[in-house]
Write an enzyme that holds these catalytic residues in place. Structure first.
Site, PDB file in Angstrom:
ATOM      1  CG  ASN A 144      -1.945  -1.476   1.228  1.00  0.00           C
ATOM      2  OD1 ASN A 144      -1.670  -2.166   2.187  1.00  0.00           O
ATOM      3  ND2 ASN A 144      -2.652  -1.434   0.094  1.00  0.00           N
TER       4      ASN A 144
ATOM      5  CB  VAL B  56       0.815   6.149   2.332  1.00  0.00           C
ATOM      6  CG1 VAL B  56      -0.091   5.681   3.146  1.00  0.00           C
ATOM      7  CG2 VAL B  56       2.104   6.479   3.240  1.00  0.00           C
ATOM      8  CB  CYS B  57      -2.316   3.836  -2.031  1.00  0.00           C
ATOM      9  SG  CYS B  57      -3.951   3.815  -2.652  1.00  0.00           S
ATOM     10  CB  ILE B  58      -4.321   3.938   3.622  1.00  0.00           C
ATOM     11  CG1 ILE B  58      -4.058   5.038   4.214  1.00  0.00           C
ATOM     12  CG2 ILE B  58      -3.207   2.926   3.787  1.00  0.00           C
ATOM     13  CD1 ILE B  58      -3.544   5.086   5.625  1.00  0.00           C
TER      14      ILE B  58
ATOM     15  CG  HIS C  64      -7.997   7.470  -1.269  1.00  0.00           C
ATOM     16  ND1 HIS C  64      -8.456   5.919  -1.397  1.00  0.00           N
ATOM     17  CD2 HIS C  64      -6.743   7.355  -1.378  1.00  0.00           C
ATOM     18  CE1 HIS C  64      -7.519   5.132  -1.685  1.00  0.00           C
ATOM     19  NE2 HIS C  64      -6.299   6.089  -1.723  1.00  0.00           N
TER      20      HIS C  64
END
Length: 160
Positions: free
Chosen positions: A72, A79-81, A85
């Protein structure tokens, strides 16, 4: 805006945070301690949180400065959580609106989510497809070796 007082009042184990420069409230540096009983245990990972001018209506961006191998976290460190978003509907239909950014989130809730992400990656929605594939197919082999290298390197460079 964000308050260091709040961080001191409600400390969260596993990280410390502060301004990168005293005159810029929008850029923070965080040190995340790899969670116990995970492959990241013992690591000291440096990241930057960059807050938009209209925070808390929009989420900050988080980028690891220390190399980290994780499904992730993309190869650039971003960081992609879900909670980072943009708020509202997910155009892909993967996330519910309540899983995405809400103005009630704080540095503490972001860090709790990131520490949780280190302990339990989401392989279904990877930012790093190669890490996700290794995590699914060879978690105790190639994936574990790459994470161990990142942990060692993080220990060597933590306080530079």
């Amino acid at each position: 805006m964000i308050s260091r007082y709040e961080l001191n009042k409600n400390p969260v184990e596993g990280f410390s945070a502060g301004l990168i420069e005293d005159n810029d409230l929008y850029r923070w540096e965080v040190l995340i301690i790899g969670p116990p009983d995970t492959l990241y245990e013992g690591g000291v990972f440096k990241a930057h949180l960059t807050f938009p001018k209209d925070y808390p209506l929009r989420p900050p961006k988080m980028k690891f400065i220390t190399d980290i191998w994780h499904p992730n976290v993309d190869k650039n460190g971003d960081v992609c959580i879900s909670i980072l978003h943009e708020p509202g509907e997910d155009k892909y239909g993967y996330e519910k609106p309540e899983e995405r950014w809400l103005p009630i989130h704080t540095v503490e809730t972001i860090m709790i989510s990131v520490i949780s992400m280190l302990a339990d990656p989401n392989g279904d929605s990877p930012a790093n497809v190669d890490a996700a594939k290794e995590w699914r197919e060879d978690r105790h082999g190639a994936f574990k070796r790459k994470v161990a290298r990142c942990v060692r390197k993080s220990q060597e460079t933590a306080f530079e």
